[in-house]
Design a protein around this motif. Sequence first.
Motif, PDB file in Angstrom:
ATOM      1  N   GLN A 166       0.803  -1.219   0.000  1.00 14.91           N
ATOM      2  CA  GLN A 166       0.000   0.000   0.000  1.00 14.91           C
ATOM      3  C   GLN A 166       0.835   1.267   0.000  1.00 14.91           C
ATOM      4  O   GLN A 166       0.380   2.339   0.427  1.00 14.91           O
ATOM      5  CB  GLN A 166      -0.997   0.001   1.166  1.00 14.91           C
ATOM      6  N   ALA A 167       2.081   1.150  -0.475  1.00 16.44           N
ATOM      7  CA  ALA A 167       2.944   2.309  -0.645  1.00 16.44           C
ATOM      8  C   ALA A 167       2.845   2.786  -2.095  1.00 16.44           C
ATOM      9  O   ALA A 167       2.118   2.219  -2.905  1.00 16.44           O
ATOM     10  CB  ALA A 167       4.385   1.946  -0.287  1.00 16.44           C
ATOM     11  N   GLU A 168       3.592   3.831  -2.415  1.00 12.63           N
ATOM     12  CA  GLU A 168       3.576   4.399  -3.763  1.00 12.63           C
ATOM     13  C   GLU A 168       4.944   4.212  -4.412  1.00 12.63           C
ATOM     14  O   GLU A 168       5.967   4.630  -3.851  1.00 12.63           O
ATOM     15  CB  GLU A 168       3.232   5.887  -3.704  1.00 12.63           C
ATOM     16  N   ALA A 169       4.968   3.592  -5.570  1.00 10.50           N
ATOM     17  CA  ALA A 169       6.226   3.386  -6.295  1.00 10.50           C
ATOM     18  C   ALA A 169       6.530   4.611  -7.151  1.00 10.50           C
ATOM     19  O   ALA A 169       5.716   5.006  -7.978  1.00 10.50           O
ATOM     20  CB  ALA A 169       6.138   2.143  -7.174  1.00 10.50           C
ATOM     21  N   VAL A 170       7.683   5.225  -6.934  1.00 10.12           N
ATOM     22  CA  VAL A 170       8.070   6.363  -7.767  1.00 10.12           C
ATOM     23  C   VAL A 170       8.682   5.838  -9.059  1.00 10.12           C
ATOM     24  O   VAL A 170       9.157   4.704  -9.130  1.00 10.12           O
ATOM     25  CB  VAL A 170       9.068   7.288  -7.044  1.00 10.12           C
ATOM     26  N   ASP A 171       8.660   6.644 -10.073  1.00  7.73           N
ATOM     27  CA  ASP A 171       9.188   6.262 -11.387  1.00  7.73           C
ATOM     28  C   ASP A 171      10.691   6.505 -11.423  1.00  7.73           C
ATOM     29  O   ASP A 171      11.145   7.610 -11.720  1.00  7.73           O
ATOM     30  CB  ASP A 171       8.481   7.053 -12.485  1.00  7.73           C
ATOM     31  N   LEU A 172      11.453   5.485 -11.098  1.00  5.05           N
ATOM     32  CA  LEU A 172      12.913   5.599 -11.085  1.00  5.05           C
ATOM     33  C   LEU A 172      13.448   5.202 -12.466  1.00  5.05           C
ATOM     34  O   LEU A 172      13.458   4.029 -12.826  1.00  5.05           O
ATOM     35  CB  LEU A 172      13.500   4.695 -10.003  1.00  5.05           C
ATOM     36  N   ARG A 173      13.885   6.176 -13.233  1.00  5.52           N
ATOM     37  CA  ARG A 173      14.330   5.918 -14.607  1.00  5.52           C
ATOM     38  C   ARG A 173      15.542   4.983 -14.651  1.00  5.52           C
ATOM     39  O   ARG A 173      15.700   4.214 -15.594  1.00  5.52           O
ATOM     40  CB  ARG A 173      14.701   7.237 -15.306  1.00  5.52           C
ATOM     41  N   LEU A 174      16.377   5.058 -13.647  1.00  4.35           N
ATOM     42  CA  LEU A 174      17.624   4.289 -13.644  1.00  4.35           C
ATOM     43  C   LEU A 174      17.511   3.006 -12.824  1.00  4.35           C
ATOM     44  O   LEU A 174      18.510   2.492 -12.329  1.00  4.35           O
ATOM     45  CB  LEU A 174      18.761   5.161 -13.091  1.00  4.35           C
ATOM     46  N   LYS A 175      16.317   2.463 -12.717  1.00  8.13           N
ATOM     47  CA  LYS A 175      16.097   1.340 -11.807  1.00  8.13           C
ATOM     48  C   LYS A 175      16.835   0.064 -12.197  1.00  8.13           C
ATOM     49  O   LYS A 175      17.051  -0.803 -11.354  1.00  8.13           O
ATOM     50  CB  LYS A 175      14.607   1.051 -11.660  1.00  8.13           C
ATOM     51  N   THR A 176      17.228  -0.076 -13.457  1.00  8.87           N
ATOM     52  CA  THR A 176      17.971  -1.272 -13.862  1.00  8.87           C
ATOM     53  C   THR A 176      19.422  -0.958 -14.223  1.00  8.87           C
ATOM     54  O   THR A 176      20.133  -1.815 -14.732  1.00  8.87           O
ATOM     55  CB  THR A 176      17.288  -1.972 -15.053  1.00  8.87           C
ATOM     56  N   PHE A 177      19.865   0.275 -13.964  1.00  7.10           N
ATOM     57  CA  PHE A 177      21.262   0.625 -14.210  1.00  7.10           C
ATOM     58  C   PHE A 177      22.154  -0.092 -13.204  1.00  7.10           C
ATOM     59  O   PHE A 177      21.759  -0.324 -12.060  1.00  7.10           O
ATOM     60  CB  PHE A 177      21.471   2.133 -14.056  1.00  7.10           C
ATOM     61  N   CYS A 178      23.360  -0.438 -13.620  1.00 10.01           N
ATOM     62  CA  CYS A 178      24.337  -0.994 -12.692  1.00 10.01           C
ATOM     63  C   CYS A 178      24.668   0.061 -11.641  1.00 10.01           C
ATOM     64  O   CYS A 178      24.785   1.250 -11.950  1.00 10.01           O
ATOM     65  CB  CYS A 178      25.601  -1.400 -13.450  1.00 10.01           C
ATOM     66  N   CYS A 179      24.834  -0.358 -10.388  1.00  4.60           N
ATOM     67  CA  CYS A 179      25.115   0.566  -9.291  1.00  4.60           C
ATOM     68  C   CYS A 179      26.543   1.098  -9.316  1.00  4.60           C
ATOM     69  O   CYS A 179      26.870   2.055  -8.608  1.00  4.60           O
ATOM     70  CB  CYS A 179      24.861  -0.127  -7.953  1.00  4.60           C
ATOM     71  N   GLY A 180      27.397   0.455 -10.114  1.00  2.40           N
ATOM     72  CA  GLY A 180      28.803   0.841 -10.160  1.00  2.40           C
ATOM     73  C   GLY A 180      29.684  -0.045  -9.306  1.00  2.40           C
ATOM     74  O   GLY A 180      30.916   0.025  -9.372  1.00  2.40           O
ATOM     75  N   GLY A 181      29.065  -0.904  -8.490  1.00  2.00           N
ATOM     76  CA  GLY A 181      29.825  -1.759  -7.575  1.00  2.00           C
ATOM     77  C   GLY A 181      30.884  -2.627  -8.225  1.00  2.00           C
ATOM     78  O   GLY A 181      32.003  -2.734  -7.702  1.00  2.00           O
ATOM     79  N   PRO A 182      30.583  -3.273  -9.369  1.00  2.55           N
ATOM     80  CA  PRO A 182      31.580  -4.167  -9.972  1.00  2.55           C
ATOM     81  C   PRO A 182      32.867  -3.468 -10.409  1.00  2.55           C
ATOM     82  O   PRO A 182      33.895  -4.123 -10.564  1.00  2.55           O
ATOM     83  CB  PRO A 182      30.833  -4.740 -11.189  1.00  2.55           C
ATOM     84  N   ILE A 183      32.809  -2.136 -10.598  1.00  2.00           N
ATOM     85  CA  ILE A 183      34.017  -1.421 -11.027  1.00  2.00           C
ATOM     86  C   ILE A 183      34.546  -0.500  -9.936  1.00  2.00           C
ATOM     87  O   ILE A 183      35.409   0.349 -10.186  1.00  2.00           O
ATOM     88  CB  ILE A 183      33.763  -0.599 -12.316  1.00  2.00           C
ATOM     89  N   PHE A 184      34.047  -0.669  -8.717  1.00  2.00           N
ATOM     90  CA  PHE A 184      34.418   0.249  -7.651  1.00  2.00           C
ATOM     91  C   PHE A 184      35.920   0.256  -7.365  1.00  2.00           C
ATOM     92  O   PHE A 184      36.508   1.315  -7.150  1.00  2.00           O
ATOM     93  CB  PHE A 184      33.643  -0.083  -6.370  1.00  2.00           C
ATOM     94  N   MET A 185      36.538  -0.914  -7.359  1.00  2.00           N
ATOM     95  CA  MET A 185      37.962  -0.967  -7.032  1.00  2.00           C
ATOM     96  C   MET A 185      38.843  -0.380  -8.133  1.00  2.00           C
ATOM     97  O   MET A 185      39.670   0.483  -7.861  1.00  2.00           O
ATOM     98  CB  MET A 185      38.362  -2.414  -6.716  1.00  2.00           C
ATOM     99  N   PRO A 186      38.690  -0.805  -9.393  1.00  2.00           N
ATOM    100  CA  PRO A 186      39.576  -0.267 -10.427  1.00  2.00           C
ATOM    101  C   PRO A 186      39.160   1.114 -10.936  1.00  2.00           C
ATOM    102  O   PRO A 186      39.991   1.872 -11.428  1.00  2.00           O
ATOM    103  CB  PRO A 186      39.471  -1.299 -11.552  1.00  2.00           C
ATOM    104  N   LYS A 187      37.879   1.456 -10.839  1.00  2.00           N
ATOM    105  CA  LYS A 187      37.368   2.716 -11.400  1.00  2.00           C
ATOM    106  C   LYS A 187      36.461   3.403 -10.375  1.00  2.00           C
ATOM    107  O   LYS A 187      35.268   3.589 -10.591  1.00  2.00           O
ATOM    108  CB  LYS A 187      36.585   2.444 -12.691  1.00  2.00           C
ATOM    109  N   GLU A 188      37.032   3.799  -9.258  1.00  2.00           N
ATOM    110  CA  GLU A 188      36.232   4.338  -8.154  1.00  2.00           C
ATOM    111  C   GLU A 188      35.442   5.584  -8.563  1.00  2.00           C
ATOM    112  O   GLU A 188      34.271   5.731  -8.212  1.00  2.00           O
ATOM    113  CB  GLU A 188      37.128   4.670  -6.960  1.00  2.00           C
ATOM    114  N   GLU A 189      36.066   6.475  -9.301  1.00  2.00           N
ATOM    115  CA  GLU A 189      35.387   7.712  -9.692  1.00  2.00           C
ATOM    116  C   GLU A 189      34.165   7.434 -10.562  1.00  2.00           C
ATOM    117  O   GLU A 189      33.090   8.017 -10.365  1.00  2.00           O
ATOM    118  CB  GLU A 189      36.347   8.636 -10.441  1.00  2.00           C
TER     119      GLU A 189
END
Length: 281
Positions: A166-189
């Motif tokens: 019974q909550a409201e889902a906001v329209d997150l355009r980037l909901k399936t984008f990678c979070c960046g985690g897999p490249i955090f160590m070699p490409k932190e920025e």
Amino acid sequence: MRLAYYPGCVSLSTGKEMDKSTRAVFSRLGVDLEELEDWNCCGATHVSNEMVATGLAARNMSQTELDIVTSCSICLSNLRAAALKLEDVEIRGRVNAVLEKEYKGARVRHALEAILEALEENEEGIVLPLKGLRVAPYYGCLFSRPVGVHSPEYPVILEKLIRILQAEAVDLRLKTFCCGGPIFMPKEEAANETAYRILKDAKKEGAEVIITLCPLCQLMLDTKQRSIEQRYGEDIGIPVLYVTQLVGIALGLGPDELGMDMNAVSPMPMMEQIYERMAEG
């Protein structure tokens, strides 16, 4: 309902709140979780060697005839990918030759899928409707991969769950984008930039909370949120919860039962607002 439970490696370290809330939610829903007796890494640490990764996943899946659930999208993706590879008779033969228990096939599900099924059968279990709460559903890149169960571009199962709560889902355009985690160590920025874009999108849409399905996504969006705020000079302040934690709130479970003290951005102000809205009717 009886399900086999695969916790995954992070359940013993950085994802303890994921594991704790998963067990609490399934217990409240009356689902019997049977943890695999002698589980090992899902294969994520050996992706460079396809046969080793497949063998590790198969060893886990060979331990039960029940449906297997996991709360980690990385584990989900690796186990499902291995199950597809093991449909090949030659690969299955090579893997079974070194396993103690023969792999005969398995159905692997994310905890979200099993929770939704249980709630659809008994919505009366929701004792604290999340009315008025604006929730950003964040899937990340692995939940719907390998392709075949949910749309990789536009999955909707989280939105379905949010409506049941019974909550409201906001329209997150980037909901399936990678979070960046897999490249955090070699490409932190670059990783920080990706996470910042997701957080900024959620804030723009007025989200009061972001829900995740993956401990790596949780790390990037929750644990690193403070450092991202400092890097970009912008206050975000959005709590990020595992989906099991949000469901647990609606089921009437308390902060201690859901491991809320382990979240980097405190969800307590959000929870107080939920209680206030409920009191107002």
